[in-house]
Design an enzyme around this catalytic site. Structure first.
Site, PDB file in Angstrom:
ATOM      1  N   HIS A 120       0.763  -5.780  -3.155  1.00  0.00           N
ATOM      2  CA  HIS A 120      -0.626  -5.365  -3.368  1.00  0.00           C
ATOM      3  C   HIS A 120      -0.654  -4.497  -4.622  1.00  0.00           C
ATOM      4  CE1 HIS A 120      -4.370  -3.100  -2.605  1.00  0.00           C
ATOM      5  NE2 HIS A 120      -4.708  -4.032  -1.732  1.00  0.00           N
ATOM      6  N   ASP A 198       5.706  -0.685   2.234  1.00  0.00           N
ATOM      7  CA  ASP A 198       4.262  -0.742   2.461  1.00  0.00           C
ATOM      8  C   ASP A 198       4.011  -1.442   3.795  1.00  0.00           C
ATOM      9  OD1 ASP A 198       1.553  -1.160   2.538  1.00  0.00           O
ATOM     10  OD2 ASP A 198       1.431  -2.258   0.647  1.00  0.00           O
ATOM     11  N   LYS A 224      -6.642  -0.489   9.227  1.00  0.00           N
ATOM     12  CA  LYS A 224      -6.061  -1.806   9.461  1.00  0.00           C
ATOM     13  C   LYS A 224      -5.371  -1.875  10.822  1.00  0.00           C
ATOM     14  CE  LYS A 224      -5.378  -2.683   4.514  1.00  0.00           C
ATOM     15  NZ  LYS A 224      -6.457  -3.660   4.300  1.00  0.00           N
TER      16      LYS A 224
END
Length: 405
Positions: A120, A198, A224
């Site tokens: 990302h 991550d 999330k």
């Protein structure tokens, strides 16, 4: 606790309609839906207990301080680490920035920072800045034509380059690939590299045990994982975490202040200046309690069954191209239909009540590596159903018919 399929009823937003169509929510990779208990916890804080933490001896402050710090304990237990190793942040993005900014000061010309091609933007740009400011070089672990990390090449690069930092996503937000971060971490340790993982996408689906993974840093975002937006966490092994320099300054993080000098508290407090996101932390605490009541093996099995069902249905549509690792996946499918633009299909799907994402998904380098402009992305969670997938596939087929006229 109800069966996994019955848990859908705990999510009030899933009962709404979009332009008269039942909502089919397939965008959990962007943000997860929230169970009623999370909404209630946030509502109760503002209605019944609104007061600051760590700053008062009155009852409301003491109640909130206790509850707030108990969530840190809950998250630490969930991740199998110590509460001293958990820092509250605004999200995974800020967490990575704290680590990258701190490590920058220990890098120098000729050092190497190693990331994967799946990252990302939030796990690329901070390291670009670190390289620019320190003189280090940023290098990339490659993927194959399908978008799967070339683990053999990655491990060879770690052994040969001996990077100072290895930063890698646990699961790809665009493709859903579950990376073998355990192997990457082990190789990085042999090379004496700092490991930064991550976990924004993996947290909800994989329940990572950080004591087992043995990484130096791990980051995530509450929104999330059934929690509210604007909150994340940074895990760091305590010696590594406490060795990082301060990132932001203000109240609460300090030990003493005079007009000539300031001393700071140890981690995690040194990274938490100012009034925190109290309602967010409490809401995340409710999300953790909710997740703790679900058998993680059953959750993963249910999500995998949904994923395979959706994958098979898509593969049966002529003209669909699917990207990524379909064998090791958290439940995310990126695809395109022939040469049609992903935006057009997503717009048509929305008219049927189907919510999914189209574009580059904040992974422009990955999309470029795949030789495409973007994808349509279905990202599933345990509150989805087989009926959701049936409705999506029906809407997709109808959309294709409209496009092809």
């Amino acid at each position: 606790m109800n069966t996994i399929a019955e848990l859908r009823h705990d999510f009030p937003l899933l009962t709404r309609t979009v332009d008269g169509q039942p909502l089919i929510y397939l965008d959990s990779g962007a943000t997860s839906q929230k169970p009623q208990c999370v909404i209630d916890e946030i509502n109760d804080f503002y209605r019944k207990n609104n007061a600051n933490v760590h700053r008062g001896l009155h009852s409301l402050s003491e109640i909130n301080t206790f509850k707030y710090e108990q969530v840190r304990v809950k998250l630490a237990k969930y991740l199998a680490v110590s509460e001293q190793e958990i820092v509250w942040t605004s999200g995974a993005t800020e967490s990575i920035n704290i680590v990258a900014a701190g490590i920058t000061k220990s890098l120098s010309q000729g050092d190497i920072i190693l990331i994967s091609a799946l990252e990302h933007h939030a796990n690329i740009v901070p390291w670009q800045q670190a390289a620019k400011l320190s003189g280090a070089s940023l290098q990339v672990m490659p993927i194959d034509q399908q978008g799967v990390l070339d683990l053999t090449s990655a491990l060879d690069m770690i052994a040969q380059l001996r990077p100072k930092v290895v930063a890698c996503t646990h699961a790809s937000n665009t493709l859903g690939n579950i990376n073998d971060v355990e192997a990457i971490i082990k190789a990085a340790k042999k090379a004496d590299a700092v490991t930064v993982i991550d976990g924004a996408q993996a947290f909800l689906h994989l329940r990572p045990n950080l004591s087992h993974l043995d990484c130096d840093f791990y980051v995530g975002s509450a929104h999330k994982a059934l929690g509210p937006t604007g909150l994340g966490f940074l895990f760091g092994k305590y010696n590594k975490l406490n060795a990082l320099p301060i990132f932001k300054t203000g109240g609460e993080m300090i030990e003493t202040v005079t007009f000539s000098t300031t001393t700071y508290r140890n981690a995690p407090a040194k990274f938490e200046p100012g009034t925190p996101n109290i309602s967010g932390v409490l809401g995340f605490g409710a999300a953790l309690d909710y997740l703790d009541k679900i058998d993680s093996d059953l959750l993963q099995a249910y999500e995998q069954a949904l994923f395979i069902y959706c994958l098979n249905a898509l593969q049966n549509i002529e003209g669909i191209t699917i990207y990524g690792d379909t064998e090791n996946n958290i439940g995310t499918i990126s695809f395109n239909y022939r040469a049609e633009h992903h935006y057009d299909i997503a717009t048509l799907l929305n008219s049927y009540g189907v919510a999914l994402r189209s574009g580059h998904h904040c992974t422009q380098p990955l999309i470029s590596e795949l030789g495409i402009e973007g994808t349509l992305r279905v990202s599933l969670a345990f509150y989805n159903s087989h009926a959701d997938i049936d409705a999506f596939i029906s809407a997709l087929k109808s959309s294709i018919e409209l496009i092809e006229g």
